[in-house]
Design an enzyme around this catalytic site. Sequence first.
Site, PDB file in Angstrom:
ATOM      1  CE1 TYR A  55      -3.961  -1.906   5.278  1.00 28.74           C
ATOM      2  CE2 TYR A  55      -3.054   0.131   4.555  1.00 28.74           C
ATOM      3  CZ  TYR A  55      -3.619  -0.865   4.295  1.00 28.74           C
ATOM      4  OH  TYR A  55      -4.120  -1.296   3.123  1.00 28.74           O
ATOM      5  CB  SER A 108      -0.815  -0.008   1.302  1.00 26.44           C
ATOM      6  OG  SER A 108      -1.632   1.333   1.462  1.00 26.44           O
TER       7      SER A 108
HETATM    8  P1  NAD Z   1     -11.909  -5.472   1.069  1.00 22.68           P
HETATM    9  O1  NAD Z   1     -12.258  -5.182   2.596  1.00 22.68           O
HETATM   10  O2  NAD Z   1     -13.162  -5.207   0.084  1.00 22.68           O
HETATM   11  O3  NAD Z   1     -11.356  -6.871   0.825  1.00 22.68           O
HETATM   12  C1  NAD Z   1     -10.465  -7.509   1.676  1.00 22.68           C
HETATM   13  C2  NAD Z   1     -10.791  -8.985   1.702  1.00 22.68           C
HETATM   14  O4  NAD Z   1     -10.011  -9.474   2.557  1.00 22.68           O
HETATM   15  C3  NAD Z   1     -12.274  -9.242   2.238  1.00 22.68           C
HETATM   16  O5  NAD Z   1     -12.889 -10.078   1.588  1.00 22.68           O
HETATM   17  C4  NAD Z   1     -12.089 -10.029   3.673  1.00 22.68           C
HETATM   18  O6  NAD Z   1     -13.047 -11.051   4.039  1.00 22.68           O
HETATM   19  C5  NAD Z   1     -10.618 -10.712   3.534  1.00 22.68           C
HETATM   20  N1  NAD Z   1      -9.908 -10.973   4.583  1.00 22.68           N
HETATM   21  C6  NAD Z   1      -9.808 -10.332   5.487  1.00 22.68           C
HETATM   22  N2  NAD Z   1      -9.199 -11.060   6.895  1.00 22.68           N
HETATM   23  C7  NAD Z   1      -8.926 -12.265   6.080  1.00 22.68           C
HETATM   24  C8  NAD Z   1      -8.347 -13.364   6.674  1.00 22.68           C
HETATM   25  N3  NAD Z   1      -7.763 -13.490   7.829  1.00 22.68           N
HETATM   26  N4  NAD Z   1      -8.262 -14.318   5.698  1.00 22.68           N
HETATM   27  C9  NAD Z   1      -8.860 -14.544   4.260  1.00 22.68           C
HETATM   28  N5  NAD Z   1      -9.484 -13.272   3.942  1.00 22.68           N
HETATM   29  C10 NAD Z   1      -9.365 -12.163   4.849  1.00 22.68           C
HETATM   30  O7  NAD Z   1     -10.906  -4.296   0.849  1.00 22.68           O
HETATM   31  P2  NAD Z   1     -10.042  -3.997  -0.443  1.00 22.68           P
HETATM   32  O8  NAD Z   1     -10.037  -2.549  -0.572  1.00 22.68           O
HETATM   33  O9  NAD Z   1     -10.531  -4.756  -1.666  1.00 22.68           O
HETATM   34  O10 NAD Z   1      -8.429  -4.271   0.018  1.00 22.68           O
HETATM   35  C11 NAD Z   1      -8.049  -5.653  -0.605  1.00 22.68           C
HETATM   36  C12 NAD Z   1      -6.581  -5.438  -0.241  1.00 22.68           C
HETATM   37  O11 NAD Z   1      -5.905  -4.088  -0.767  1.00 22.68           O
HETATM   38  C13 NAD Z   1      -5.990  -5.381   1.196  1.00 22.68           C
HETATM   39  O12 NAD Z   1      -4.899  -6.056   1.570  1.00 22.68           O
HETATM   40  C14 NAD Z   1      -5.966  -3.609   1.585  1.00 22.68           C
HETATM   41  O13 NAD Z   1      -4.875  -3.281   2.739  1.00 22.68           O
HETATM   42  C15 NAD Z   1      -5.233  -3.347   0.153  1.00 22.68           C
HETATM   43  N6  NAD Z   1      -5.439  -1.901  -0.342  1.00 22.68           N
HETATM   44  C16 NAD Z   1      -6.577  -1.338  -0.262  1.00 22.68           C
HETATM   45  C17 NAD Z   1      -6.662  -0.025  -0.755  1.00 22.68           C
HETATM   46  C18 NAD Z   1      -7.855   0.598  -0.768  1.00 22.68           C
HETATM   47  O14 NAD Z   1      -8.003   1.891  -0.883  1.00 22.68           O
HETATM   48  N7  NAD Z   1      -9.143   0.045  -1.098  1.00 22.68           N
HETATM   49  C19 NAD Z   1      -5.403   0.526  -0.904  1.00 22.68           C
HETATM   50  C20 NAD Z   1      -4.233   0.004  -0.840  1.00 22.68           C
HETATM   51  C21 NAD Z   1      -4.065  -1.359  -0.572  1.00 22.68           C
END
Ligand code: NAD
Length: 259
Positions: A166, A151
């Site tokens: 984080y 991230s």
């Molecule tokens: P999201 O909440 O839609 O997806 C996260 C998924 O991870 C969910 O389906 C959740 O059930 C799953 N999850 C959580 N804990 C888990 C576990 N212990 N085992 C298996 N699955 C688990 O969010 P997103 O925005 O799609 O995030 C996806 C990734 O992208 C994450 O790693 C997040 O940190 C990263 N990210 C997101 C952003 C953003 O702005 N959305 C920016 C940078 C990085």
Amino acid sequence: MSLSTPPEIGQRTAVVTGAASPRGIGQATARRYAREGWAVVVLDLDAASAQAAAESIASEFGVPSAGFACDVTSEDSVANAAQTIVDSDLPPVGALANIAGIPSPSAFEELGLDEWNRVIAVNLTGSFLTSKEFVPQMIAGGYGRIVNMSSVTAQHGGGVFSRTAYAAAKAGVIGLTRGLARELAEHGITVNAVAPGVVDTDIRAGSDDENERRLAQAVPLRRQGTPDEMAALFVWLSSHDAGYITGTTQNINGGSYIS
Ligand code: NAD
């Protein structure tokens, strides 16, 4: 046959963690792999949601697809998922997209050890555990790509929706990626990280429209990224064409961090 593996390799399975969330980056990535001809495994906490996502992917793209419950923080849970895949009719695992993640909104003064440990476990240790399980399958199958989710918070220290725990976990993902890239190169397995800026998903629970607009306006390109844009990068890094790229962190952030 997968469109993004060399013809002599044949079809491979892409394993995507955190892929059940309907508006999330994981599910968009699983769909993109399927669009490119990969077989797909959806792993997420809830079995029914993972299966529903896999069924929808199979019917839309006509590729083999399966969904299983998997908590990436549990060694047993990850090992069970990996064994289930080996015992299935799916093609050999050729790509692992480590996308499961949780935010850490607490200010440092309120940040307790439980939240710290949970955030490190899901965002960092999870990618270690899945890599341990799936790398032997990649070596046996002769093709391997690992793409880990970092991230912009690892680079900025925060400012989007998460803070210190984080930032530490996602910076750890970059270190894990570099270490694995060196160690797995002898097997022809590449390992890269993706570092998005703010992406339009449901991860910012409780964030209102005004906050979402503010986040978008702070980006030089004046908008949030889309899950599909992230998905395209994950799948390209898994392709044969990206075979000479390893140990990198790919910034995809609309210009919010320029190094
Ligand atoms: P999201 O909440 O839609 O997806 C996260 C998924 O991870 C969910 O389906 C959740 O059930 C799953 N999850 C959580 N804990 C888990 C576990 N212990 N085992 C298996 N699955 C688990 O969010 P997103 O925005 O799609 O995030 C996806 C990734 O992208 C994450 O790693 C997040 O940190 C990263 N990210 C997101 C952003 C953003 O702005 N959305 C920016 C940078 C990085």
